[in-house]
Design an enzyme around this catalytic site. Structure first.
Site, short mmCIF file in Angstrom:
data_model
loop_
_atom_site.label_atom_id
_atom_site.label_comp_id
_atom_site.label_asym_id
_atom_site.label_seq_id
_atom_site.Cartn_x
_atom_site.Cartn_y
_atom_site.Cartn_z
N HIS A 72 -11.40 24.01 -25.66
CA HIS A 72 -10.83 25.33 -25.42
C HIS A 72 -9.68 25.22 -24.43
O HIS A 72 -9.89 24.81 -23.30
CB HIS A 72 -11.90 26.30 -24.90
CG HIS A 72 -12.73 26.88 -25.99
ND1 HIS A 72 -13.25 28.15 -25.96
CD2 HIS A 72 -13.11 26.36 -27.17
CE1 HIS A 72 -13.94 28.39 -27.06
NE2 HIS A 72 -13.86 27.31 -27.81
N TYR A 201 -13.47 37.35 -21.34
CA TYR A 201 -14.14 37.95 -20.18
C TYR A 201 -13.63 39.38 -20.05
O TYR A 201 -12.41 39.59 -20.03
CB TYR A 201 -13.80 37.19 -18.90
CG TYR A 201 -14.47 35.84 -18.77
CD1 TYR A 201 -13.94 34.71 -19.39
CD2 TYR A 201 -15.62 35.68 -18.00
CE1 TYR A 201 -14.54 33.47 -19.26
CE2 TYR A 201 -16.23 34.44 -17.87
CZ TYR A 201 -15.69 33.34 -18.50
OH TYR A 201 -16.29 32.11 -18.36
N PRO A 293 -23.55 32.79 -13.46
CA PRO A 293 -22.94 32.05 -14.57
C PRO A 293 -21.48 32.42 -14.88
O PRO A 293 -20.88 31.81 -15.75
CB PRO A 293 -23.84 32.40 -15.77
CG PRO A 293 -24.53 33.66 -15.38
CD PRO A 293 -24.63 33.68 -13.90
N LYS A 297 -20.34 27.28 -14.09
CA LYS A 297 -20.37 26.11 -13.22
C LYS A 297 -21.75 25.45 -13.06
O LYS A 297 -21.83 24.33 -12.55
CB LYS A 297 -19.85 26.49 -11.81
CG LYS A 297 -18.38 26.80 -11.78
CD LYS A 297 -17.54 25.54 -11.93
CE LYS A 297 -16.09 25.82 -12.15
NZ LYS A 297 -15.55 25.37 -13.43
N TYR A 385 -11.46 26.69 -12.95
CA TYR A 385 -12.24 26.85 -14.18
C TYR A 385 -12.40 25.51 -14.91
O TYR A 385 -13.48 25.20 -15.42
CB TYR A 385 -11.58 27.89 -15.09
CG TYR A 385 -12.48 28.40 -16.19
CD1 TYR A 385 -13.37 29.45 -15.96
CD2 TYR A 385 -12.47 27.81 -17.45
CE1 TYR A 385 -14.22 29.90 -16.97
CE2 TYR A 385 -13.31 28.26 -18.45
CZ TYR A 385 -14.18 29.31 -18.20
OH TYR A 385 -15.04 29.74 -19.20
#
Ligand SMILES: Cc1cc2nc3c(=O)[nH]c(=O)nc-3n(C[C@H](O)[C@H](O)[C@H](O)COP(=O)(O)OP(=O)(O)OC[C@H]3O[C@@H](n4cnc5c(N)ncnc54)[C@H](O)[C@@H]3O)c2cc1C
Length: 390
Positions: A72, A201, A293, A297, A385
């Site tokens: 991704h 998100y 979550p 991580k 990220y």
């Protein structure tokens, strides 16, 4: 039974450590409280940093991951109806994350342990740690009603948040840092095509939502909920309706609903226990720390702990050096706290907090506007990220 390293817990931390040690000739035994089927049945993480992927390859469990994992290169943040792409690859000079379920990682590790003839004792009950400050440590347990014992040089506590290892550290030496968030995540797994090729998100006035996936035919969706909600009241239809209301119109229209093959509510918590070493005991993964979550991580931190711990134990046995073992707690915690900060920040940025004042909400809106509008802010988000270096 005598071994060099006794590993408590056959989750990703314990199995990965076991595999890496055996490949370097370090003898070890894994003790797991549950059955293998139970461990494999737990639906959890799904986003791997490159560091975790590299470590799985080093452990020689990367073949299926390379075939089936989905690279991704970015994800979307939605605020209201507006979608903002976080271009991970462009912002980090070519880095991305891999979507591959924790269940698959665990299965690959279990298969590899079996292929190498590793000793993994499932259904080990009443595991207890003894003589951590002595010449050799002992781990006692019961299996099939019979008492058994492992004598070892070191114990790796990889037994998750509810395990026994952390409790073997005297209370006056252990410091716990904790934040419990006033909401949970209601998660649904379904064999439907994901709503998008990348994760979405969502910050919405009805609460946070996340569109994630495990493969191009298996979706994982989450919505923010009350932490004490009754799961029984969440029919599949109610879940899909609520998710649709939080998505931007194009995503809501594309959402493919289907029967939930798993549905659960997870509380959100930040937690760190310090130190991560006590005498012959080393903690790793969820046994030492928990992250909400939101930043994906948890599993990745377990991998970085195991990176440091495996190298330290291998240096002890192969090079007769203890500097890495002595530095383990400090080294691991430096990375842990950065991931804790990032996970807390993403959680704070994207959720609706029931106790937020009007001022808090305005600051949150300003921060969302800054993050989505500034290349510098998006770069910091992307750098964290994809995972900070080991
Ligand atoms: C519901 C849920 C959803 C999650 N979602 C995400 C996500 O989306 N992204 C992400 O990055 N992370 C997520 N996580 C976190 C991630 O799954 C964990 O960080 C990861 O599993 C840590 O691996 P571990 O091996 O350290 O611990 P665990 O996976 O907890 O493994 C510990 C093992 O020790 C065993 N054990 C416990 N006590 C004993 C005992 N007394 N004796 C012997 N064995 C024992 C347990 O049975 C278990 O098999 C999620 C966690 C949960 C609970």
């Amino acid at each position: 039974m005598r071994t060099q390293v006794a590993i408590i817990g056959a989750g990703p931390s314990g199995l990965l450590l076991s595999q890496l040690l055996q490949l370097q000739g370090v003898d070890n035994v894994v003790l797991e409280r549950r059955t293998g089927e139970y461990v494999l049945g737990r639906i959890r993480a799904g986003v791997l940093e490159q560091g975790a992927v590299d470590l799985l390859h080093e452990a020689r469990v990367g073949a299926r991951l390379a075939r089936e994992g989905l690279a991704h290169e970015g994800f979307d943040i939605c605020v209201g109806d507006r979608r903002h792409r976080i271009d991970l690859k462009g912002l980090t000079g070519g880095k991305c994350v891999t979507v591959y379920g924790q269940t698959e990682v665990t299965k690959d590790l279990m298969d590899a342990r079996a292929a190498l003839g590793g000793t993994v004792v499932y259904e080990a009950q009443d595991v207890a740690l003894h003589d951590l400050g002595g010449k050799a440590a002992r781990v006692t347990y019961r299996r099939d009603g019979k008492a058994a014992e492992v004598v070892c040089d070191y114990v790796a506590g990889c037994d998750g948040f509810h395990g026994v290892s952390r409790g073997a550290i005297p209370k006056d030496l252990l410091r716990n840092y904790e934040r419990v968030y006033p909401f949970g995540w209601l998660g649904v797994l379904s064999d439907t095509r994901p709503v998008s090729d990348e994760l979405i998100y969502v910050h919405h006035e009805r609460g946070f939502a996340l569109c994630s996936m495990r493969s191009m035919t298996r979706s994982r969706y989450y919505i923010q909920c009350e932490f004490d909600e009754d799961l029984e009241e969440w029919t599949d239809d109610r879940f899909w309706d609520e998710l649709r209301r939080r998505l931007p119109p194009d995503a809501a229209a594309a959402l493919q609903a289907g029967p939930a093959i798993e549905k659960s509510i997870a509380p959100l918590r930040s937690f760190v226990a310090e130190p991560m070493r006590y005498q012959r005991l080393f903690l790793a993964g969820d046994a030492a720390h928990i992250v909400p979550p939101t930043g994906a991580k948890g599993l990745n931190l377990a991998a970085s702990d195991i990176y440091y711990l495996s190298r330290a134990l291998i240096a002890h046995y192969k090079e007769n050096r203890d500097d890495l073992l002595d530095a383990y707690s400090q080294t691991a915690l430096r990375r842990v706290w950065k991931a804790e900060r990032f996970s807390w920040w993403m959680t704070t940025l994207l959720h609706r907090f029931p106790d937020a004042s009007a001022f808090d909400r305005r600051v949150q809106e300003a921060e969302l506007d800054y993050v989505t509008g500034s290349v510098a802010a998006r770069t910091a988000l992307a750098e964290n990220y994809v995972g900070l270096p080991y």
